[in-house]
Design a protein around this motif. Structure first.
Motif, PDB file in Angstrom:
ATOM      1  N   VAL A  11       0.862  -1.185   0.000  1.00  0.00           N
ATOM      2  CA  VAL A  11       0.000   0.000   0.000  1.00  0.00           C
ATOM      3  C   VAL A  11       0.897   1.232   0.000  1.00  0.00           C
ATOM      4  O   VAL A  11       1.808   1.345   0.824  1.00  0.00           O
ATOM      5  CB  VAL A  11      -0.938   0.027   1.217  1.00  0.00           C
ATOM      6  N   LEU A  12       0.636   2.133  -0.956  1.00  0.00           N
ATOM      7  CA  LEU A  12       1.335   3.415  -0.997  1.00  0.00           C
ATOM      8  C   LEU A  12       0.423   4.467  -0.375  1.00  0.00           C
ATOM      9  O   LEU A  12      -0.765   4.540  -0.708  1.00  0.00           O
ATOM     10  CB  LEU A  12       1.665   3.822  -2.429  1.00  0.00           C
ATOM     11  N   THR A  13       0.973   5.262   0.511  1.00  0.00           N
ATOM     12  CA  THR A  13       0.229   6.358   1.123  1.00  0.00           C
ATOM     13  C   THR A  13       0.817   7.680   0.643  1.00  0.00           C
ATOM     14  O   THR A  13       2.013   7.934   0.815  1.00  0.00           O
ATOM     15  CB  THR A  13       0.284   6.284   2.655  1.00  0.00           C
ATOM     16  N   VAL A  14      -0.031   8.490   0.019  1.00  0.00           N
ATOM     17  CA  VAL A  14       0.388   9.795  -0.483  1.00  0.00           C
ATOM     18  C   VAL A  14      -0.186  10.863   0.448  1.00  0.00           C
ATOM     19  O   VAL A  14      -1.408  10.950   0.631  1.00  0.00           O
ATOM     20  CB  VAL A  14      -0.122  10.038  -1.913  1.00  0.00           C
ATOM     21  N   ALA A  15       0.693  11.630   1.047  1.00  0.00           N
ATOM     22  CA  ALA A  15       0.262  12.723   1.925  1.00  0.00           C
ATOM     23  C   ALA A  15       0.293  14.032   1.152  1.00  0.00           C
ATOM     24  O   ALA A  15       1.302  14.384   0.531  1.00  0.00           O
ATOM     25  CB  ALA A  15       1.174  12.807   3.148  1.00  0.00           C
ATOM     26  N   VAL A  16      -0.836  14.733   1.171  1.00  0.00           N
ATOM     27  CA  VAL A  16      -0.947  16.011   0.466  1.00  0.00           C
ATOM     28  C   VAL A  16      -1.173  17.107   1.504  1.00  0.00           C
ATOM     29  O   VAL A  16      -2.090  17.014   2.332  1.00  0.00           O
ATOM     30  CB  VAL A  16      -2.121  15.977  -0.530  1.00  0.00           C
ATOM     31  N   TYR A  17      -0.334  18.146   1.473  1.00  0.00           N
ATOM     32  CA  TYR A  17      -0.422  19.252   2.430  1.00  0.00           C
ATOM     33  C   TYR A  17      -1.015  20.482   1.748  1.00  0.00           C
ATOM     34  O   TYR A  17      -0.732  20.753   0.580  1.00  0.00           O
ATOM     35  CB  TYR A  17       0.961  19.580   2.986  1.00  0.00           C
ATOM     36  N   LYS A  18      -1.817  21.208   2.528  1.00  0.00           N
ATOM     37  CA  LYS A  18      -2.413  22.425   1.980  1.00  0.00           C
ATOM     38  C   LYS A  18      -1.358  23.359   1.417  1.00  0.00           C
ATOM     39  O   LYS A  18      -1.552  24.015   0.395  1.00  0.00           O
ATOM     40  CB  LYS A  18      -3.210  23.156   3.072  1.00  0.00           C
ATOM     41  N   SER A  19      -0.228  23.406   2.091  1.00  0.00           N
ATOM     42  CA  SER A  19       0.838  24.321   1.657  1.00  0.00           C
ATOM     43  C   SER A  19       1.376  23.958   0.271  1.00  0.00           C
ATOM     44  O   SER A  19       2.007  24.792  -0.387  1.00  0.00           O
ATOM     45  CB  SER A  19       1.983  24.306   2.676  1.00  0.00           C
ATOM     46  N   ASP A  20       1.126  22.685  -0.163  1.00  0.00           N
ATOM     47  CA  ASP A  20       1.630  22.247  -1.472  1.00  0.00           C
ATOM     48  C   ASP A  20       0.843  22.859  -2.622  1.00  0.00           C
ATOM     49  O   ASP A  20       1.361  22.968  -3.739  1.00  0.00           O
ATOM     50  CB  ASP A  20       1.552  20.714  -1.586  1.00  0.00           C
ATOM     51  N   TYR A  21      -0.408  23.242  -2.364  1.00  0.00           N
ATOM     52  CA  TYR A  21      -1.246  23.652  -3.487  1.00  0.00           C
ATOM     53  C   TYR A  21      -2.099  24.893  -3.231  1.00  0.00           C
ATOM     54  O   TYR A  21      -2.664  25.462  -4.166  1.00  0.00           O
ATOM     55  CB  TYR A  21      -2.180  22.503  -3.892  1.00  0.00           C
ATOM     56  N   THR A  22      -2.218  25.371  -1.964  1.00  0.00           N
ATOM     57  CA  THR A  22      -3.112  26.492  -1.673  1.00  0.00           C
ATOM     58  C   THR A  22      -2.774  27.717  -2.505  1.00  0.00           C
ATOM     59  O   THR A  22      -3.659  28.362  -3.101  1.00  0.00           O
ATOM     60  CB  THR A  22      -3.060  26.850  -0.175  1.00  0.00           C
ATOM     61  N   TYR A  23      -1.484  28.021  -2.590  1.00  0.00           N
ATOM     62  CA  TYR A  23      -1.100  29.221  -3.330  1.00  0.00           C
ATOM     63  C   TYR A  23      -1.435  29.091  -4.813  1.00  0.00           C
ATOM     64  O   TYR A  23      -1.742  30.086  -5.496  1.00  0.00           O
ATOM     65  CB  TYR A  23       0.386  29.528  -3.126  1.00  0.00           C
ATOM     66  N   LYS A  24      -1.379  27.851  -5.341  1.00  0.00           N
ATOM     67  CA  LYS A  24      -1.711  27.637  -6.748  1.00  0.00           C
ATOM     68  C   LYS A  24      -3.199  27.869  -6.981  1.00  0.00           C
ATOM     69  O   LYS A  24      -3.611  28.469  -7.982  1.00  0.00           O
ATOM     70  CB  LYS A  24      -1.331  26.216  -7.170  1.00  0.00           C
TER      71      LYS A  24
END
Length: 442
Positions: free
Chosen positions: A14-27
């Motif tokens: 199982v691969l777990t991908v963690a996505v943070y708001k800081s990664d995309y909020t500005y975009k």
């Protein structure tokens, strides 16, 4: 990139991908500002629509799209970096409790890993490589066919032994209405069919049953124009209405015919014709013999090479890959059909890697050039220039489908040569009929 892996067993993880708001909020914010500049709504000039309205209308779709892009980018980078040998594609794990407002959102994906195993070609024993020779009867029959093919056709009123017929096959139930021309030797039981035609005249109808009519049921597609789905085990009566009966007056075996067949002055006797026929036939036989040897090695490898597959994952994956999702029962059936093919793909890949079998563009060019020269020779172009051949090679290989087909042929040839070198086998010389009997038990 924030991806972690948890191995379930040797074949599943199982691969777990963690996505943070800081990664995309500005975009997202940047894109919303662009939307604000372009949006016009009643009561507002272009570019003056309140950001709260823009966010309400576009915010969620942009947010979800950005999260999805981030996940896909991270997954792709991770798989490339780790060089994982996967079967199928990652399957998202369903989660109905995602907090979309959290600073960190995690997404799980199931993956299936290709099994690891070794191939021992030396362990395969007792296989046979057949060397097929064209015997005297075959050569005599072929000369007779040539005489018939180039002979004079004479119209007949009544069918007699050795005649040809043309007419139309019909069956209302299967909507068959198929014109055909043939000699009775095309049928599996030529004598039985001949008994039905003897004495018949133009306009008469002969009724034939399709079950076992030909050596290969697929010939029903050629003569009755039925679909591939219908041919296997087809058991119906078809009416053949005789429209023409002909007798062939064999062509004389003289220099005029020799020149027509093989070019002026290249052949001057029946014995030389037989030598040509023998040479051409045995080249074709070699191709058939090689294919049987490849098939036999494939079957032996499938039997002797044992490894597990991530079957449950693959069945779930099969449900998702088509345009229309499959039920678990349909996926089970599809997996059963494709399992041996998948196993051999893995075996073939391991054979190639263990023996460093590689395919390069020069291999493709050389193979294609040789193929083109042979084709040109068939049309009398015996000495084409290198420039002419190179030009055709470039055009052929620029077609992706053709390039793939030729690549498969070249690699198949490399595999064949490897198997002949590494696999224990004996060479047995046989006639073509003996080869057919050995291949199909007939």
């Amino acid at each position: 990139m924030n991806v972690t892996r948890k191995n379930i067993d040797d074949l599943n993880a199982v691969l777990t991908v963690a996505v943070y708001k800081s990664d995309y909020t500005y975009k997202v914010e940047k894109m919303l500002k662009e939307y604000q500049k372009q949006t016009e709504l009643p009561g507002f000039r272009k570019g003056t629509v309140p950001m709260s309205t823009i966010e309400k209308k576009y915010g969620r779709p942009l947010f979800l799209d950005m999260v999805n892009k981030t996940i896909q980018e991270d997954l792709t980078k991770y798989l490339q970096q780790e060089k994982l040998d996967l079967l199928g594609n990652p399957l998202p794990v369903k989660n109905d409790n995602i907090n979309w407002d959290a600073e960190k959102i995690e997404f799980d994906f199931e993956i299936a890993l290709a099994p690891t195993f070794d191939i021992d070609l030396g362990s395969i024993k007792d296989l046979t490589q057949y060397k097929i020779s064209a015997d005297d009867k075959m050569l005599e029959d072929q000369v007779a066919r040539i005489q018939k093919q180039y002979g004079k056709m004479i119209a007949k009123d009544t069918f007699e032994k050795g005649n040809d017929v043309s007419g139309t096959f019909r069956n209302e139930e299967k909507a068959i209405d198929a014109p055909a021309q043939f000699s009775l030797e095309i049928f599996k039981d030529e004598k039985a069919v001949e008994a039905l035609f003897l004495g018949k005249k133009v306009g008469d109808v002969v009724t034939l049953n399709t079950k076992g009519l030909f050596e290969d049921d697929h010939q029903l597609m050629d003569y009755l124009k039925v679909s591939h789905d219908d041919v296997h085990g087809l058991d119906i009566n078809v009416d053949f209405t005789i429209e023409e009966i002909t007798e062939s007056e064999p062509a004389e075996l003289n220099q005029e015919l020799f020149d027509k067949l093989f070019g002026e002055g290249n052949v001057s006797s029946v014995e030389e014709i037989k030598e040509k026929i023998k040479e051409d036939a045995e080249k074709q036989f070699e191709t058939q013999s090689n294919q049987k040897f490849l098939n036999d090695v494939t079957e032996a490898l499938l039997k002797s090479t044992k490894f597990d597959l991530p079957s449950e994952f693959l069945k779930r994956w099969i449900q998702t890959v088509g345009e229309t999702p499959l039920t678990p029962e349909q996926a089970e059936e599809e997996f059963a059909k494709s399992e041996n093919g998948l196993r051999y793909q893995l075996i073939e890949g391991r054979v190639m890697s263990q023996n460093n079998l590689q395919l390069n563009f020069q291999d493709l060019k050389a193979y294609t050039a040789e193929m083109i020269k042979k084709q040109m020779a068939q049309f009398g172009q015996m000495n084409p220039t290198d420039a002419d051949v190179d030009g055709i090679v470039t055009r052929v290989l620029s077609n992706q489908e053709e390039a793939k087909r030729i690549s498969d042929q070249v690699m198949s040839e490399k595999m064949l040569n490897l198997y002949k070198e590494k696999v224990s086998s004996s060479v047995k010389e046989v006639t073509y009929q003996e080869f057919i009997a050995a291949s199909y038990g007939e």
